[in-house]
Design an enzyme around this catalytic site. Sequence first.
Site, PDB file in Angstrom:
ATOM      1  N   HIS A 299      -7.172  -8.502  -2.441  1.00 46.68           N
ATOM      2  CA  HIS A 299      -8.512  -7.945  -2.287  1.00 46.68           C
ATOM      3  C   HIS A 299      -8.506  -6.457  -2.590  1.00 46.68           C
ATOM      4  O   HIS A 299      -7.451  -5.810  -2.618  1.00 46.68           O
ATOM      5  CB  HIS A 299      -9.037  -8.186  -0.862  1.00 46.68           C
TER       6      HIS A 299
ATOM      7  N   ARG B 257      -2.556 -12.150   3.673  1.00 44.68           N
ATOM      8  CA  ARG B 257      -3.914 -11.826   3.282  1.00 44.68           C
ATOM      9  C   ARG B 257      -4.139 -12.158   1.817  1.00 44.68           C
ATOM     10  O   ARG B 257      -3.282 -11.922   0.964  1.00 44.68           O
ATOM     11  CB  ARG B 257      -4.203 -10.338   3.488  1.00 44.68           C
TER      12      ARG B 257
ATOM     13  N   TYR C 210       0.835  -1.189   0.000  1.00 44.14           N
ATOM     14  CA  TYR C 210       0.000   0.000   0.000  1.00 44.14           C
ATOM     15  C   TYR C 210       0.877   1.249   0.000  1.00 44.14           C
ATOM     16  O   TYR C 210       2.002   1.239   0.538  1.00 44.14           O
ATOM     17  CB  TYR C 210      -0.864   0.063   1.261  1.00 44.14           C
TER      18      TYR C 210
ATOM     19  N   HIS D  24     -10.579  -2.916  -1.249  1.00 42.93           N
ATOM     20  CA  HIS D  24     -11.505  -2.324  -0.285  1.00 42.93           C
ATOM     21  C   HIS D  24     -12.527  -1.457  -1.037  1.00 42.93           C
ATOM     22  O   HIS D  24     -12.156  -0.711  -1.947  1.00 42.93           O
ATOM     23  CB  HIS D  24     -10.765  -1.445   0.715  1.00 42.93           C
TER      24      HIS D  24
ATOM     25  N   TYR E  55      -0.358 -10.031   0.594  1.00 49.35           N
ATOM     26  CA  TYR E  55       0.718  -9.418   1.373  1.00 49.35           C
ATOM     27  C   TYR E  55       0.703  -9.969   2.801  1.00 49.35           C
ATOM     28  O   TYR E  55      -0.334 -10.419   3.299  1.00 49.35           O
ATOM     29  CB  TYR E  55       0.588  -7.897   1.378  1.00 49.35           C
TER      30      TYR E  55
END
Length: 276
Positions: free
Chosen positions: A193, A190, A141, A195, A180
């Site tokens: 995905h 995880r 991110y 959000h 990640y």
Amino acid sequence: MSGADDQTEQVEQELDPLASGDPQAQISQEIQDAHRRYREGVEAGDTVETQSRIDFAPYRSSILRHPTKDLHHTDPETIELFSPAFGHRDVNILESDLTIQADGEPIGERIIVTGRVLDGDGRPVRGQLVEVWQANAAGRYVHKRDQHPAPIDPNFTGVGRCLTDGEGRYRFTTIKPAPYPWKNHHNAWRPAHIHFSLFGTEFTQRMITQMYFPGDPLFPLDPIYQSIVDQDARDRLVATYNHDVTSHEWNTGYEWDIVLTGSHRTWMEPEEGDEH
């Protein structure tokens, strides 16, 4: 020193101090046990659960991540004095394309994610502000708290927004995110995905959820995804690959509908501010 001692020392050296040292096998067993107890309960007449459990034990790092005190009523008009306000003229159509936000092409698989926002009776929710944020193609991110040692793509911010059209449809062009690691337990990863945030008609109606990609091998291992103990509810978070959305030599395509109310309501995160 024995092999077991060597392994323990290695785990202690690699783990973040905020993470649990419990291995994936223990987390997975706890997930399986919780799901078995849930299924047995439903067979005995318990209520079907469509939302995540707040205190789901395998989700170790969720401790203190949810409200611990009673909610307080807030004057919506007061909130609107300092909260963001959006309208059609405030959202540019180009904001839905996450691949054109810099001077160059972001790295990764270009995808289009589209779908409809519906109410519990299947009616389209028009003019709905839909925001997305995600990791890049390396699982990183653009966020100061993300310390995953994967490269940051200078041509990809991972954020975008749009308004639903007359049929309640949204559409984003973006890069497929990667899995990640995260600070829950040893070797925790995880699934990939995106959000999603939906603002409703006022700031206090904001709802947040996550969309996953079909066939991800990390699904059984992820205590966030598995904190939704009902299989049908979990399945509703997974997009469908749609070749009609895929374009020749340009992008692959996925379709995912968001249902706001009713028994088929899409799971929504109970609180905001969680970058996981």
